[in-house]
Scaffold this active site. Structure first.
Site, PDB file in Angstrom:
ATOM      1  N   LYS A 181       3.262  -3.974   5.980  1.00  0.00           N
ATOM      2  CA  LYS A 181       3.466  -4.079   4.377  1.00  0.00           C
ATOM      3  C   LYS A 181       4.858  -3.838   4.183  1.00  0.00           C
ATOM      4  O   LYS A 181       5.436  -4.310   3.286  1.00  0.00           O
ATOM      5  CB  LYS A 181       2.772  -2.980   3.906  1.00  0.00           C
ATOM      6  CG  LYS A 181       1.179  -3.319   4.020  1.00  0.00           C
ATOM      7  CD  LYS A 181       0.880  -4.536   3.163  1.00  0.00           C
ATOM      8  CE  LYS A 181      -0.558  -4.969   3.147  1.00  0.00           C
ATOM      9  NZ  LYS A 181      -0.975  -6.208   2.486  1.00  0.00           N
ATOM     10  N   SER A 231       0.623  -1.204   0.107  1.00  0.00           N
ATOM     11  CA  SER A 231      -0.071  -0.114   0.154  1.00  0.00           C
ATOM     12  C   SER A 231       0.879   1.354  -0.010  1.00  0.00           C
ATOM     13  O   SER A 231       2.066   1.048   0.616  1.00  0.00           O
ATOM     14  CB  SER A 231      -0.949   0.024   1.305  1.00  0.00           C
ATOM     15  OG  SER A 231      -1.225   1.198   1.584  1.00  0.00           O
ATOM     16  N   SER A 232       0.315   2.559  -0.574  1.00  0.00           N
ATOM     17  CA  SER A 232       1.096   3.660  -0.486  1.00  0.00           C
ATOM     18  C   SER A 232       1.350   4.086   0.852  1.00  0.00           C
ATOM     19  O   SER A 232       2.197   5.207   1.094  1.00  0.00           O
ATOM     20  CB  SER A 232       0.345   4.606  -1.342  1.00  0.00           C
ATOM     21  OG  SER A 232      -1.084   4.875  -0.707  1.00  0.00           O
ATOM     22  N   CYS A 233       0.673   3.519   1.916  1.00  0.00           N
ATOM     23  CA  CYS A 233       0.901   4.086   3.111  1.00  0.00           C
ATOM     24  C   CYS A 233       2.319   3.672   3.800  1.00  0.00           C
ATOM     25  O   CYS A 233       2.901   4.107   4.921  1.00  0.00           O
ATOM     26  CB  CYS A 233       0.008   3.802   4.066  1.00  0.00           C
ATOM     27  SG  CYS A 233      -0.228   2.098   4.801  1.00  0.00           S
ATOM     28  N   HIS A 287     -12.909   2.987   3.270  1.00  0.00           N
ATOM     29  CA  HIS A 287     -12.146   4.011   2.816  1.00  0.00           C
ATOM     30  C   HIS A 287     -13.007   4.843   2.439  1.00  0.00           C
ATOM     31  O   HIS A 287     -14.289   4.686   2.526  1.00  0.00           O
ATOM     32  CB  HIS A 287     -11.277   3.499   1.726  1.00  0.00           C
ATOM     33  CG  HIS A 287     -10.112   2.387   2.064  1.00  0.00           C
ATOM     34  ND1 HIS A 287     -10.287   1.012   2.082  1.00  0.00           N
ATOM     35  CD2 HIS A 287      -8.995   2.653   2.553  1.00  0.00           C
ATOM     36  CE1 HIS A 287      -9.213   0.382   2.530  1.00  0.00           C
ATOM     37  NE2 HIS A 287      -8.386   1.498   2.906  1.00  0.00           N
ATOM     38  N   TYR A 314      -0.179  -0.857   9.940  1.00  0.00           N
ATOM     39  CA  TYR A 314      -0.406  -1.343   8.605  1.00  0.00           C
ATOM     40  C   TYR A 314       0.891  -1.223   7.765  1.00  0.00           C
ATOM     41  O   TYR A 314       1.148  -2.175   7.276  1.00  0.00           O
ATOM     42  CB  TYR A 314      -1.612  -0.873   7.969  1.00  0.00           C
ATOM     43  CG  TYR A 314      -1.930  -1.559   6.757  1.00  0.00           C
ATOM     44  CD1 TYR A 314      -2.580  -2.663   6.609  1.00  0.00           C
ATOM     45  CD2 TYR A 314      -2.006  -0.599   5.520  1.00  0.00           C
ATOM     46  CE1 TYR A 314      -2.948  -3.092   5.495  1.00  0.00           C
ATOM     47  CE2 TYR A 314      -2.554  -1.056   4.287  1.00  0.00           C
ATOM     48  CZ  TYR A 314      -2.959  -2.436   4.322  1.00  0.00           C
ATOM     49  OH  TYR A 314      -3.264  -2.920   2.990  1.00  0.00           O
TER      50      TYR A 314
HETATM   51  O1  GFB Z   1      -9.671   6.315   2.611  1.00  0.00           O
HETATM   52  P1  GFB Z   1      -9.315   6.838   4.052  1.00  0.00           P
HETATM   53  O2  GFB Z   1      -9.913   5.981   5.126  1.00  0.00           O
HETATM   54  O3  GFB Z   1      -7.744   6.505   4.048  1.00  0.00           O
HETATM   55  O4  GFB Z   1      -9.293   8.468   4.213  1.00  0.00           O
HETATM   56  P2  GFB Z   1      -6.207   7.100   4.012  1.00  0.00           P
HETATM   57  C1  GFB Z   1      -8.800   9.041   3.108  1.00  0.00           C
HETATM   58  C2  GFB Z   1      -9.166  10.818   3.790  1.00  0.00           C
HETATM   59  O5  GFB Z   1     -10.517  10.914   3.521  1.00  0.00           O
HETATM   60  C3  GFB Z   1      -9.003  10.970   4.819  1.00  0.00           C
HETATM   61  C4  GFB Z   1     -11.186  11.487   4.341  1.00  0.00           C
HETATM   62  O6  GFB Z   1      -8.616  12.386   4.969  1.00  0.00           O
HETATM   63  C5  GFB Z   1     -10.378  11.032   5.544  1.00  0.00           C
HETATM   64  O7  GFB Z   1     -10.384  11.978   6.843  1.00  0.00           O
HETATM   65  N1  GFB Z   1     -12.606  11.222   4.623  1.00  0.00           N
HETATM   66  C6  GFB Z   1     -13.664  12.108   4.511  1.00  0.00           C
HETATM   67  C7  GFB Z   1     -13.084   9.982   5.025  1.00  0.00           C
HETATM   68  N2  GFB Z   1     -14.807  11.694   4.747  1.00  0.00           N
HETATM   69  C8  GFB Z   1     -14.392  10.123   5.204  1.00  0.00           C
HETATM   70  C9  GFB Z   1     -15.280   8.933   5.598  1.00  0.00           C
HETATM   71  O8  GFB Z   1     -16.442   9.344   5.382  1.00  0.00           O
HETATM   72  N3  GFB Z   1     -14.720   8.059   5.584  1.00  0.00           N
HETATM   73  C10 GFB Z   1     -13.379   7.845   5.425  1.00  0.00           C
HETATM   74  N4  GFB Z   1     -12.912   6.584   5.408  1.00  0.00           N
HETATM   75  N5  GFB Z   1     -12.472   8.923   5.266  1.00  0.00           N
HETATM   76  C11 GFB Z   1      -5.604   4.477   4.627  1.00  0.00           C
HETATM   77  C12 GFB Z   1      -4.832   3.927   5.300  1.00  0.00           C
HETATM   78  O9  GFB Z   1      -5.384   5.699   4.530  1.00  0.00           O
HETATM   79  O10 GFB Z   1      -5.489   4.181   3.213  1.00  0.00           O
HETATM   80  C13 GFB Z   1      -4.352   2.343   4.942  1.00  0.00           C
HETATM   81  O11 GFB Z   1      -5.272   3.924   6.632  1.00  0.00           O
HETATM   82  C14 GFB Z   1      -4.337   2.322   3.577  1.00  0.00           C
HETATM   83  O12 GFB Z   1      -3.492   1.938   5.800  1.00  0.00           O
HETATM   84  C15 GFB Z   1      -5.315   2.949   2.704  1.00  0.00           C
HETATM   85  O13 GFB Z   1      -3.037   2.715   3.118  1.00  0.00           O
HETATM   86  C16 GFB Z   1      -5.126   2.776   1.321  1.00  0.00           C
HETATM   87  O14 GFB Z   1      -5.801   7.267   2.539  1.00  0.00           O
HETATM   88  O15 GFB Z   1      -6.114   8.244   4.787  1.00  0.00           O
END
Ligand code: GFB
Length: 310
Positions: free
Chosen positions: A142, A109-111, A181, A138
Protein backbone atom coordinates in the site's frame (compact mmCIF):
# COMPACT_ATOMS: atom_id res chain seq x y z
CA UNK A 1 -13.16 20.73 -8.52
CA UNK A 2 -13.32 17.57 -10.62
CA UNK A 3 -16.87 17.00 -11.91
CA UNK A 4 -18.01 13.38 -12.16
CA UNK A 5 -21.10 14.34 -14.15
CA UNK A 6 -21.21 12.65 -17.54
CA UNK A 7 -17.89 10.85 -16.87
CA UNK A 8 -17.06 7.18 -17.39
CA UNK A 9 -16.05 6.08 -13.91
CA UNK A 10 -14.37 2.72 -13.34
CA UNK A 11 -14.72 1.19 -9.88
CA UNK A 12 -11.91 -1.37 -9.78
CA UNK A 13 -12.82 -3.98 -7.16
CA UNK A 14 -16.58 -3.50 -7.52
CA UNK A 15 -17.44 -6.83 -5.86
CA UNK A 16 -15.57 -6.03 -2.65
CA UNK A 17 -17.06 -4.26 0.37
CA UNK A 18 -15.46 -0.89 -0.49
CA UNK A 19 -15.99 -1.07 -4.25
CA UNK A 20 -19.66 -2.00 -3.90
CA UNK A 21 -20.17 0.87 -1.43
CA UNK A 22 -18.58 3.30 -3.92
CA UNK A 23 -20.97 2.02 -6.60
CA UNK A 24 -23.95 2.59 -4.27
CA UNK A 25 -22.69 6.11 -3.59
CA UNK A 26 -22.03 6.89 -7.28
CA UNK A 27 -25.67 6.12 -8.09
CA UNK A 28 -26.31 9.66 -6.79
CA UNK A 29 -23.85 11.17 -9.28
CA UNK A 30 -24.80 11.61 -12.89
CA UNK A 31 -22.01 9.39 -14.22
CA UNK A 32 -21.58 6.15 -16.13
CA UNK A 33 -20.20 3.38 -13.89
CA UNK A 34 -17.81 0.83 -15.39
CA UNK A 35 -16.88 -2.51 -13.81
CA UNK A 36 -14.53 -5.30 -14.91
CA UNK A 37 -15.22 -8.88 -13.88
CA UNK A 38 -12.41 -11.40 -13.29
CA UNK A 39 -13.28 -12.84 -16.75
CA UNK A 40 -12.94 -9.38 -18.35
CA UNK A 41 -9.52 -8.84 -16.82
CA UNK A 42 -7.48 -10.45 -14.06
CA UNK A 43 -6.09 -7.26 -12.55
CA UNK A 44 -2.83 -9.03 -11.59
CA UNK A 45 -2.23 -9.53 -15.33
CA UNK A 46 -0.56 -6.48 -16.84
CA UNK A 47 -1.52 -7.13 -20.48
CA UNK A 48 -5.14 -7.99 -19.70
CA UNK A 49 -5.55 -4.96 -17.44
CA UNK A 50 -3.95 -2.55 -19.93
CA UNK A 51 -6.10 -3.96 -22.75
CA UNK A 52 -9.31 -3.56 -20.72
CA UNK A 53 -8.51 0.05 -19.72
CA UNK A 54 -7.46 0.89 -23.31
CA UNK A 55 -10.72 -0.52 -24.65
CA UNK A 56 -13.12 0.93 -22.05
CA UNK A 57 -11.37 4.33 -21.73
CA UNK A 58 -12.55 5.43 -18.27
CA UNK A 59 -12.25 9.12 -17.42
CA UNK A 60 -11.87 8.44 -13.71
CA UNK A 61 -10.86 5.42 -11.62
CA UNK A 62 -11.47 4.43 -8.00
CA UNK A 63 -8.74 1.88 -7.27
CA UNK A 64 -10.52 -0.24 -4.63
CA UNK A 65 -9.35 -3.62 -5.95
CA UNK A 66 -7.10 -5.42 -3.47
CA UNK A 67 -6.35 -8.67 -1.72
CA UNK A 68 -7.59 -7.95 1.81
CA UNK A 69 -8.10 -9.81 5.06
CA UNK A 70 -7.84 -9.69 8.83
CA UNK A 71 -4.81 -10.07 11.03
CA UNK A 72 -4.47 -13.87 10.64
CA UNK A 73 -4.90 -13.89 6.84
CA UNK A 74 -2.28 -11.12 6.52
CA UNK A 75 0.14 -13.07 8.71
CA UNK A 76 -0.49 -16.42 6.97
CA UNK A 77 -0.34 -15.38 3.30
CA UNK A 78 2.40 -12.70 3.10
CA UNK A 79 3.33 -13.52 -0.51
CA UNK A 80 -0.27 -13.16 -1.74
CA UNK A 81 -0.79 -9.91 0.17
CA UNK A 82 2.41 -8.36 -1.17
CA UNK A 83 2.45 -9.74 -4.72
CA UNK A 84 -1.25 -9.46 -5.59
CA UNK A 85 -1.52 -5.93 -4.28
CA UNK A 86 1.67 -4.71 -5.95
CA UNK A 87 0.57 -6.15 -9.29
CA UNK A 88 -3.00 -4.83 -9.09
CA UNK A 89 -1.99 -1.26 -8.25
CA UNK A 90 0.95 -1.12 -10.67
CA UNK A 91 -1.13 -2.49 -13.55
CA UNK A 92 -4.04 -0.14 -12.93
CA UNK A 93 -2.01 3.02 -12.32
CA UNK A 94 0.29 2.48 -15.31
CA UNK A 95 -2.64 1.35 -17.49
CA UNK A 96 -4.63 4.43 -16.46
CA UNK A 97 -1.71 6.69 -17.35
CA UNK A 98 -1.31 5.10 -20.78
CA UNK A 99 -5.05 5.37 -21.50
CA UNK A 100 -5.14 9.05 -20.46
CA UNK A 101 -7.33 8.63 -17.36
CA UNK A 102 -8.00 12.15 -16.02
CA UNK A 103 -8.32 11.34 -12.33
CA UNK A 104 -7.54 8.30 -10.19
CA UNK A 105 -7.96 7.62 -6.50
CA UNK A 106 -5.83 4.90 -4.92
CA UNK A 107 -7.12 3.35 -1.69
CA UNK A 108 -4.79 1.99 0.98
CA UNK A 109 -5.07 1.27 4.68
CA UNK A 110 -4.11 2.67 8.08
CA UNK A 111 -1.60 -0.18 8.49
CA UNK A 112 0.85 1.82 6.30
CA UNK A 113 1.95 3.67 9.46
CA UNK A 114 4.71 2.62 11.88
CA UNK A 115 3.61 0.27 14.65
CA UNK A 116 4.40 2.82 17.36
CA UNK A 117 3.45 6.02 15.52
CA UNK A 118 2.39 8.91 17.79
CA UNK A 119 -1.41 9.00 18.12
CA UNK A 120 -3.56 10.29 16.51
CA UNK A 121 -1.47 9.47 13.44
CA UNK A 122 -0.98 12.34 11.02
CA UNK A 123 -0.23 11.74 7.35
CA UNK A 124 3.42 12.81 7.78
CA UNK A 125 4.12 9.79 10.06
CA UNK A 126 4.51 7.66 6.92
CA UNK A 127 7.94 5.97 6.71
CA UNK A 128 9.11 7.25 10.10
CA UNK A 129 9.42 3.85 11.80
CA UNK A 130 9.16 0.07 11.70
CA UNK A 131 5.89 -1.53 10.57
CA UNK A 132 3.65 -3.97 12.50
CA UNK A 133 4.99 -7.45 11.52
CA UNK A 134 1.57 -9.15 11.11
CA UNK A 135 0.71 -6.89 8.19
CA UNK A 136 3.96 -5.41 6.92
CA UNK A 137 3.55 -7.18 3.55
CA UNK A 138 0.20 -5.55 2.87
CA UNK A 139 1.51 -2.25 4.27
CA UNK A 140 4.56 -2.27 1.97
CA UNK A 141 2.30 -2.85 -1.04
CA UNK A 142 0.00 0.00 0.00
CA UNK A 143 2.94 2.37 0.63
CA UNK A 144 4.19 1.50 -2.88
CA UNK A 145 0.72 2.40 -4.24
CA UNK A 146 0.82 5.86 -2.63
CA UNK A 147 4.30 6.44 -4.02
CA UNK A 148 3.29 5.20 -7.45
CA UNK A 149 0.39 7.66 -7.62
CA UNK A 150 2.75 10.41 -6.46
CA UNK A 151 5.41 9.41 -8.98
CA UNK A 152 2.97 9.63 -11.91
CA UNK A 153 1.84 13.03 -10.62
CA UNK A 154 5.46 14.25 -10.32
CA UNK A 155 6.78 12.84 -13.60
CA UNK A 156 3.70 13.11 -15.82
CA UNK A 157 1.40 15.62 -14.09
CA UNK A 158 -1.33 12.97 -13.67
CA UNK A 159 -4.09 13.94 -11.23
CA UNK A 160 -3.78 10.81 -9.08
CA UNK A 161 -4.60 10.94 -5.35
CA UNK A 162 -4.60 8.51 -2.41
CA UNK A 163 -6.95 7.90 0.51
CA UNK A 164 -6.07 5.74 3.55
CA UNK A 165 -9.19 4.32 5.19
CA UNK A 166 -9.15 3.08 8.76
CA UNK A 167 -10.61 -0.34 9.74
CA UNK A 168 -13.85 -0.52 7.75
CA UNK A 169 -17.02 -2.53 8.33
CA UNK A 170 -20.32 -2.75 6.54
CA UNK A 171 -22.61 -4.77 4.29
CA UNK A 172 -20.83 -7.21 1.99
CA UNK A 173 -18.02 -7.83 4.47
CA UNK A 174 -16.23 -11.19 4.74
CA UNK A 175 -17.71 -13.16 7.67
CA UNK A 176 -15.34 -16.16 7.42
CA UNK A 177 -13.78 -16.57 10.86
CA UNK A 178 -10.32 -17.50 9.58
CA UNK A 179 -9.85 -14.67 7.11
CA UNK A 180 -12.15 -11.86 8.28
CA UNK A 181 -11.48 -8.66 10.17
CA UNK A 182 -12.56 -8.38 13.78
CA UNK A 183 -15.98 -6.73 13.30
CA UNK A 184 -17.63 -9.41 11.13
CA UNK A 185 -15.95 -12.11 13.25
CA UNK A 186 -17.48 -10.72 16.44
CA UNK A 187 -20.94 -10.40 14.84
CA UNK A 188 -20.82 -14.02 13.71
CA UNK A 189 -19.41 -15.34 17.00
CA UNK A 190 -21.97 -13.49 19.15
CA UNK A 191 -24.86 -14.48 16.88
CA UNK A 192 -23.93 -18.17 16.76
CA UNK A 193 -23.33 -18.27 20.52
CA UNK A 194 -26.76 -16.73 21.11
CA UNK A 195 -28.44 -19.27 18.80
CA UNK A 196 -26.69 -22.28 20.31
CA UNK A 197 -27.12 -21.09 23.90
CA UNK A 198 -23.34 -21.14 24.43
CA UNK A 199 -22.07 -19.68 27.71
CA UNK A 200 -19.07 -17.86 26.22
CA UNK A 201 -17.42 -16.54 23.08
CA UNK A 202 -13.71 -16.52 22.40
CA UNK A 203 -11.95 -13.48 21.03
CA UNK A 204 -8.38 -13.35 19.77
CA UNK A 205 -5.64 -11.75 21.81
CA UNK A 206 -5.87 -9.67 24.97
CA UNK A 207 -8.71 -7.36 23.87
CA UNK A 208 -6.55 -4.34 24.80
CA UNK A 209 -5.58 -3.16 21.27
CA UNK A 210 -7.47 -0.06 20.21
CA UNK A 211 -8.98 0.25 16.73
CA UNK A 212 -10.79 3.00 14.85
CA UNK A 213 -13.86 1.90 12.85
CA UNK A 214 -15.67 3.57 9.97
CA UNK A 215 -18.80 2.37 8.19
CA UNK A 216 -18.00 1.63 4.55
CA UNK A 217 -20.81 3.92 3.32
CA UNK A 218 -19.14 6.83 5.12
CA UNK A 219 -15.84 5.77 3.53
CA UNK A 220 -17.41 5.69 0.05
CA UNK A 221 -18.89 9.15 0.61
CA UNK A 222 -15.46 10.47 1.64
CA UNK A 223 -13.88 8.90 -1.46
CA UNK A 224 -16.34 10.60 -3.81
CA UNK A 225 -15.85 13.88 -1.92
CA UNK A 226 -12.05 13.65 -2.27
CA UNK A 227 -12.27 12.61 -5.92
CA UNK A 228 -14.20 15.80 -6.61
CA UNK A 229 -12.36 18.24 -4.37
CA UNK A 230 -8.83 17.02 -3.68
CA UNK A 231 -5.77 17.20 -5.93
CA UNK A 232 -2.42 16.87 -4.17
CA UNK A 233 0.53 14.54 -3.78
CA UNK A 234 0.59 12.43 -0.63
CA UNK A 235 -2.43 10.83 0.96
CA UNK A 236 -5.43 11.67 3.13
CA UNK A 237 -6.54 9.66 6.19
CA UNK A 238 -10.16 8.51 6.00
CA UNK A 239 -11.44 7.75 9.48
CA UNK A 240 -13.94 8.54 12.19
CA UNK A 241 -11.38 10.14 14.53
CA UNK A 242 -12.43 7.87 17.45
CA UNK A 243 -11.19 4.49 18.63
CA UNK A 244 -12.19 1.84 21.17
CA UNK A 245 -10.58 -1.29 22.62
CA UNK A 246 -11.36 -4.67 21.10
CA UNK A 247 -12.93 -5.71 24.42
CA UNK A 248 -15.22 -2.64 24.41
CA UNK A 249 -16.13 -3.42 20.80
CA UNK A 250 -16.92 -7.03 21.74
CA UNK A 251 -19.19 -5.87 24.56
CA UNK A 252 -20.99 -3.49 22.19
CA UNK A 253 -21.48 -6.21 19.55
CA UNK A 254 -22.75 -8.69 22.17
CA UNK A 255 -25.25 -6.13 23.44
CA UNK A 256 -26.53 -5.38 19.90
CA UNK A 257 -26.76 -9.06 19.00
CA UNK A 258 -28.30 -9.99 22.37
CA UNK A 259 -25.64 -12.41 23.62
CA UNK A 260 -25.17 -12.24 27.37
CA UNK A 261 -22.48 -14.85 28.03
CA UNK A 262 -18.83 -14.52 28.98
CA UNK A 263 -16.00 -13.20 26.80
CA UNK A 264 -12.84 -15.33 26.94
CA UNK A 265 -9.47 -14.83 25.25
CA UNK A 266 -7.41 -16.98 22.89
CA UNK A 267 -3.95 -15.69 23.73
CA UNK A 268 -2.30 -17.84 21.07
CA UNK A 269 -3.64 -15.35 18.49
CA UNK A 270 -1.84 -12.05 17.80
CA UNK A 271 -2.90 -8.63 19.09
CA UNK A 272 -1.25 -6.80 16.22
CA UNK A 273 -0.53 -3.12 16.52
CA UNK A 274 -1.51 -1.71 19.95
CA UNK A 275 -3.25 1.36 18.54
CA UNK A 276 -3.84 3.00 15.15
CA UNK A 277 -6.05 6.01 15.56
CA UNK A 278 -5.57 8.29 12.59
CA UNK A 279 -5.79 12.05 12.73
CA UNK A 280 -8.93 13.16 10.90
CA UNK A 281 -7.83 16.80 10.67
CA UNK A 282 -6.78 16.85 7.01
CA UNK A 283 -10.05 15.27 5.83
CA UNK A 284 -12.21 17.44 8.13
CA UNK A 285 -10.45 20.53 6.75
CA UNK A 286 -11.83 19.63 3.30
CA UNK A 287 -15.36 19.92 4.71
CA UNK A 288 -16.21 16.22 5.15
CA UNK A 289 -17.25 14.37 8.31
CA UNK A 290 -18.74 10.90 8.96
CA UNK A 291 -22.47 10.43 9.50
CA UNK A 292 -22.90 6.88 10.79
CA UNK A 293 -22.38 6.37 14.55
CA UNK A 294 -20.62 3.13 15.47
CA UNK A 295 -23.54 1.58 17.40
CA UNK A 296 -26.01 2.37 14.56
CA UNK A 297 -23.60 1.04 11.96
CA UNK A 298 -23.06 -2.26 13.81
CA UNK A 299 -26.79 -2.68 14.28
CA UNK A 300 -27.39 -2.12 10.54
CA UNK A 301 -24.68 -4.64 9.62
CA UNK A 302 -26.11 -7.21 12.03
CA UNK A 303 -29.47 -6.88 10.26
CA UNK A 304 -27.73 -7.19 6.89
CA UNK A 305 -26.01 -10.36 8.17
CA UNK A 306 -29.35 -11.82 9.29
CA UNK A 307 -31.11 -10.88 6.02
CA UNK A 308 -28.38 -12.49 3.92
CA UNK A 309 -28.23 -15.69 6.02
CA UNK A 310 -24.44 -15.75 5.84
O1 GFB B 1 -9.50 -6.60 12.32
P1 GFB B 1 -8.25 -7.36 12.54
O2 GFB B 1 -8.19 -8.73 11.99
O3 GFB B 1 -7.03 -6.59 11.94
O4 GFB B 1 -7.99 -7.48 14.12
P2 GFB B 1 -5.96 -5.45 12.34
C1 GFB B 1 -8.10 -6.37 14.98
C2 GFB B 1 -7.90 -6.80 16.43
O5 GFB B 1 -9.01 -7.61 16.84
C3 GFB B 1 -6.64 -7.63 16.70
C4 GFB B 1 -8.54 -8.78 17.49
O6 GFB B 1 -6.08 -7.24 17.94
C5 GFB B 1 -7.20 -9.06 16.81
O7 GFB B 1 -6.40 -9.92 17.60
N1 GFB B 1 -9.54 -9.84 17.40
C6 GFB B 1 -10.23 -10.38 18.44
C7 GFB B 1 -9.92 -10.49 16.28
N2 GFB B 1 -11.02 -11.38 18.03
C8 GFB B 1 -10.86 -11.47 16.68
C9 GFB B 1 -11.42 -12.33 15.70
O8 GFB B 1 -12.23 -13.22 15.99
N3 GFB B 1 -11.04 -12.11 14.40
C10 GFB B 1 -10.14 -11.13 14.06
N4 GFB B 1 -9.83 -10.97 12.77
N5 GFB B 1 -9.56 -10.32 14.99
C11 GFB B 1 -5.67 -5.60 9.80
C12 GFB B 1 -4.46 -5.73 8.91
O9 GFB B 1 -5.12 -5.42 11.05
O10 GFB B 1 -6.47 -4.47 9.53
C13 GFB B 1 -4.69 -5.36 7.52
O11 GFB B 1 -3.95 -7.04 9.08
C14 GFB B 1 -5.54 -4.13 7.36
O12 GFB B 1 -3.46 -5.19 6.90
C15 GFB B 1 -6.77 -4.18 8.23
O13 GFB B 1 -4.80 -2.96 7.63
C16 GFB B 1 -7.60 -2.92 8.16
O14 GFB B 1 -6.62 -4.14 12.61
O15 GFB B 1 -5.03 -5.91 13.41
Amino acid sequence: MYALRGKRVWVAGHRGMVGSAIIRRLAREDCEILTASRQDADLRDQAATAAWIGREKPDAVFLAAAKVGGILANDTYPADFLYDNLMIEANIINGAHKAGVEKLMFLGSSCIYPKFAPQPITEDALLTGTLEPTNEWYAIAKIAGIKLADAYRKQHGDDYISGMPTNLYGPGDNFDLNSSHVMPALIRKAHEAKLSGASEITIWGTGTPRREFLHVDDCADACVHLMRTHSEAGHVNIGSGEDITILELTEMVCEIVGFQGKIVHDLSKPDGTPRKLMSADKLRATGWSPKIALRDGISAVYHWFLDHKI
